[in-house]
Write an enzyme that holds these catalytic residues in place. Structure first.
Site: not given
Ligand SMILES: *Cc1c(COP(=O)(O)O)cnc(C)c1O
Length: 386
Positions: A184
């Site tokens: 992210k």
């Molecule tokens: C990465 C992601 C998540 C989950 O995030 P985590 O921190 O890995 O639990 C949820 N929604 C979207 C759209 C994502 O891309």
């Protein structure tokens, strides 16, 4: 690994993060502590929200938010199909039903039309996902939610930072959840943040993230803490740690700088690809600013002699890593079987998905890397053009 291979993503880790991590290791305090609190405060200031609560992942953040909303067994929560399955999974934790809906053709975001169709007397909440970092049309979603007494949880896993009509994402809905997963735009390896202007929701999430013990429970082993604590509810082990904050604090300082790098890469891609008839570029609405977490493109398969799998294979063969975001939730085995979901009710997602491809876009990419992606991708498209 082949050093010429351009990874789809690489976290932007510099000496600052390494030094901060070493400082934490030397301090003797590894779990939730003073750095976590500072990270929450600084994140809160950056977003402009009333409260920010750091947790172990977006998934934990979403789970705690729905718990604070009071979601119960058999309730319904509306979720778009174009997302990572975590968005739907958190609804299942309650024995509630994720009502999976189709998305808009141009943005791949949830549309009001689909929300209206999915509304039943059991609907309790909506989880709009800002696909790729471009905000959903939050004004119309919030207006609809208010009218029908629904809670709204923004899935902002892609949108740090992003703007909707000049407002930064993080303060519009009842709750906004961010992800700090490795890929992210701000990464602490794993991690997440709950932002809310609602004091009651904030208090509940803060308690439930650490076993349902009172708010300052993390201090119980510190000099200023007390050994005494009371459990007020059976909570979860979802706290953030100072190890994670050691990455988060320096990353937060350069979050706008990292955004600028992604914007520049996006502009270069868009300029290079705009006249190609073999792909369609992602639409960004004029009243929004994307975080450019993703740079999605759609293959115009009718103009190509091969399918997506072959294109991805050739990109990889030429040392360019790519991703696919996402296989629609309604097509995953569990969701399609459990809730009897069929492609025919998801005409947009089902037709766009086989054409989707995400190109690398992150601050550590050099100009050469960007040029390589452009040249390799353009050549492959030319080679297979009908
Ligand atoms: C990465 C992601 C998540 C989950 O995030 P985590 O921190 O890995 O639990 C949820 N929604 C979207 C759209 C994502 O891309």
């Amino acid at each position: 690994m082949n050093k010429d291979y351009l990874l789809f993503h690489r976290p932007f880790i510099t000496e600052e993060e390494i030094n901060e991590m070493v400082d934490t290791l030397r301090s003797g305090w590894l779990s939730m502590g003073p750095k976590t609190i500072r990270f929450e405060e600084e994140f809160n200031k950056y977003i402009g929200s009333k409260k920010s609560i750091a947790v172990s992942s977006w998934t934990a953040a979403g789970h705690l938010s729905l718990e604070a909303f009071g979601i119960q067994r058999d309730d319904e929560v509306i979720v778009p199909t174009m997302t990572f399955p975590a968005t739907a999974e958190i609804v299942c934790y309650f024995g509630a039903k994720p009502v999976i809906v189709d998305v808009e053709e141009d943005t791949l975001n949830i549309s009001l039309k689909e929300i209206e169709k999915a509304l039943t007397p059991k609907t309790k909440a909506i989880i709009p996902v800002h696909y790729g970092g471009q905000p959903c049309d939050m004004d119309e979603i919030m207006e609809f939610a208010k009218l029908h007494n629904l809670k709204v949880l923004e899935d902002a896993a892609h949108s740090l930072p992003a703007f909707y009509k000049g407002r930064k994402i993080g303060t519009i809905a009842d709750v906004t959840c961010f992800s700090f997963y490795a890929t992210k735009t701000l990464s602490t390896g794993e991690g997440g943040m709950i932002c809310t202007n609602d004091e009651e929701i904030a208090e509940r999430c803060a308690i439930m993230r650490l076993h349902g013990i009172n708010r300052d429970a993390w201090k119980r082993y510190s000099e200023s803490g007390s050994w005494y604590y009371e459990v007020v509810a059976p909570g979860f082990k979802y706290n953030f740690t100072d190890l994670q904050a050691s990455l988060g604090l320096p990353q937060l300082k350069k979050v706008d700088e990292m955004w600028n790098s992604r914007k520049q890469i996006a502009a270069k891609y868009t300029e290079a690809f705009k006249d190609l008839d073999t792909i369609t570029l992602h639409t960004i609405k004029s009243d929004r600013e994307s975080s450019w977490h993703l740079y999605p493109v759609r293959l115009n398969l009718e103009m190509l002699r091969v399918g997506r799998a072959q294109i991805i294979e050739e990109l990889k063969h030429n040392n360019v890593g790519v991703g696919v975001h996402f296989m629609p939730v309604h097509q995953h085995l569990f969701y399609s079987e459990t809730f009897k979901l069929d492609d025919k009710n998801y005409p947009v997602a089902s037709s766009v998905f086989p054409r989707l491809l995400s190109l690398p876009i992150y601050p550590g990419m050099t100009e050469k890397n960007v040029e390589k992606v452009i040249n390799v991708f353009t050549d492959i498209l030319k080679k297979y053009r009908k």
